[in-house]
Design an enzyme around this catalytic site. Structure first.
Site, short mmCIF file in Angstrom:
data_model
loop_
_atom_site.label_atom_id
_atom_site.label_comp_id
_atom_site.label_asym_id
_atom_site.label_seq_id
_atom_site.Cartn_x
_atom_site.Cartn_y
_atom_site.Cartn_z
CB SER A 150 62.97 77.45 -22.25
OG SER A 150 62.43 76.14 -22.29
CE1 TYR A 163 58.74 79.74 -24.38
CE2 TYR A 163 59.64 77.53 -24.52
CZ TYR A 163 59.40 78.68 -23.80
OH TYR A 163 59.82 78.76 -22.50
#
Length: 271
Positions: A150, A163
């Site tokens: 990401s 995350y």
């Protein structure tokens, strides 16, 4: 049919790809695109019903084999079952480590058990499946692994701390593997999308209503960028011009600046 992707080398038995998190979003799009590119596919996720529906569509529309392998990769026994399947698959040409999830909020208020599950899925499962796939690929002299990361892995992510940290791990891990695998014929890529129109944000509890349309990409465009980048040997693939610009800026700014900017953005959009 012309293919776009990691390799058109093997002849004889058809190539196979295994995609985790294949029940929705980027994973489902990867599976359908790879079937279009003449890969048989193995579909891994928790939801058997969604996997069966996707597998039927692939068989009916593409005429390719589609195997359903339901598994919760945060459960050691189920992860081990998928590892065993990968390690025994002599036709596995591409592993897409897509399964993952995010949590959102002040870290001190988040459920520690769920934070641990996030690390298990985003990091531990990815590492173990990559390790299961590599020996056969190396012995053959070709194969590819896409680790779905990401843009969040490019800087600290306040209110998205675990995350972002898991994705920073994925980026570093993938770059290291790339150097280890240089000259072997085996490719690895960290795919680093920004905001993508999937179920991810809703599941993470992130309100994205204030984000402008230009910030978003469709999952089909993300997958296309990944496969084209893999063909070119791109190790860190950031799809979309706006995301590339953000990654470039983040890479040159001091860490103190990037973390403050990330915190300010989170507060600005109420994220």
């Amino acid at each position: 049919m012309a293919t776009t992707g990691p390799s058109a080398e093997p002849r004889g038995p058809r190539r196979r790809a295994l995609v985790t998190g294949a029940s929705a979003g980027i994973g489902a799009v990867f599976a359908e695109r790879l079937a279009r590119d003449q890969y048989d596919v193995v579909l891994v996720a928790r939801s058997r019903d969604r996997l069966e529906a996707l597998a039927k569509r692939i068989r009916d529309e593409r005429g390719m084999e589609a195997e359903v392998l339901p598994a919760d990769l945060t459960v050691p026994e189920e992860l081990a079952r998928v590892e065993k399947s990968i390690a025994a698959d002599s036709r596995l040409e591409l592993l897409v480590n897509n399964a993952g999830f995010g949590t959102y909020g002040p870290f001190a208020e988040l459920d520690p058990e769920r934070e641990e599950l996030e690390i298990r899925l985003n990091v531990i499962a990815l590492v173990r499946l990559a390790r299961a796939a590599l020996p056969v690929m190396l012995a053959r002299g070709h194969g590819s692994i896409v680790n779905v990361s990401s843009l969040a892995g490019w800087q600290p992510c306040p209110h998205n701390a675990t995350y972002g940290a898991t994705k920073a791990f994925v980026n570093s891990f993938t770059e290291a593997l790339h150097e280890e695998l240089r000259g072997t014929g085996v490719k690895v890529q960290a795919l680093c999308p920004g905001f993508t129109r999937t179920e991810f944000q809703e599941r993470a509890g992130i309100d994205t209503s204030a984000l402008p349309d230009f910030a978003w990409m469709e999952p089909e465009a993300v997958v296309e960028a990944s496969l084209e980048g893999l063909r070119r040997g791109e190790v860190l693939c950031v799809p979309g011009a706006h995301n590339k610009a953000l990654a470039a800026v983040t890479s040159v700014l001091p860490r103190a600046v990037t973390r403050r900017m990330a915190g300010a953005i989170a507060r600005r959009f109420g994220m």
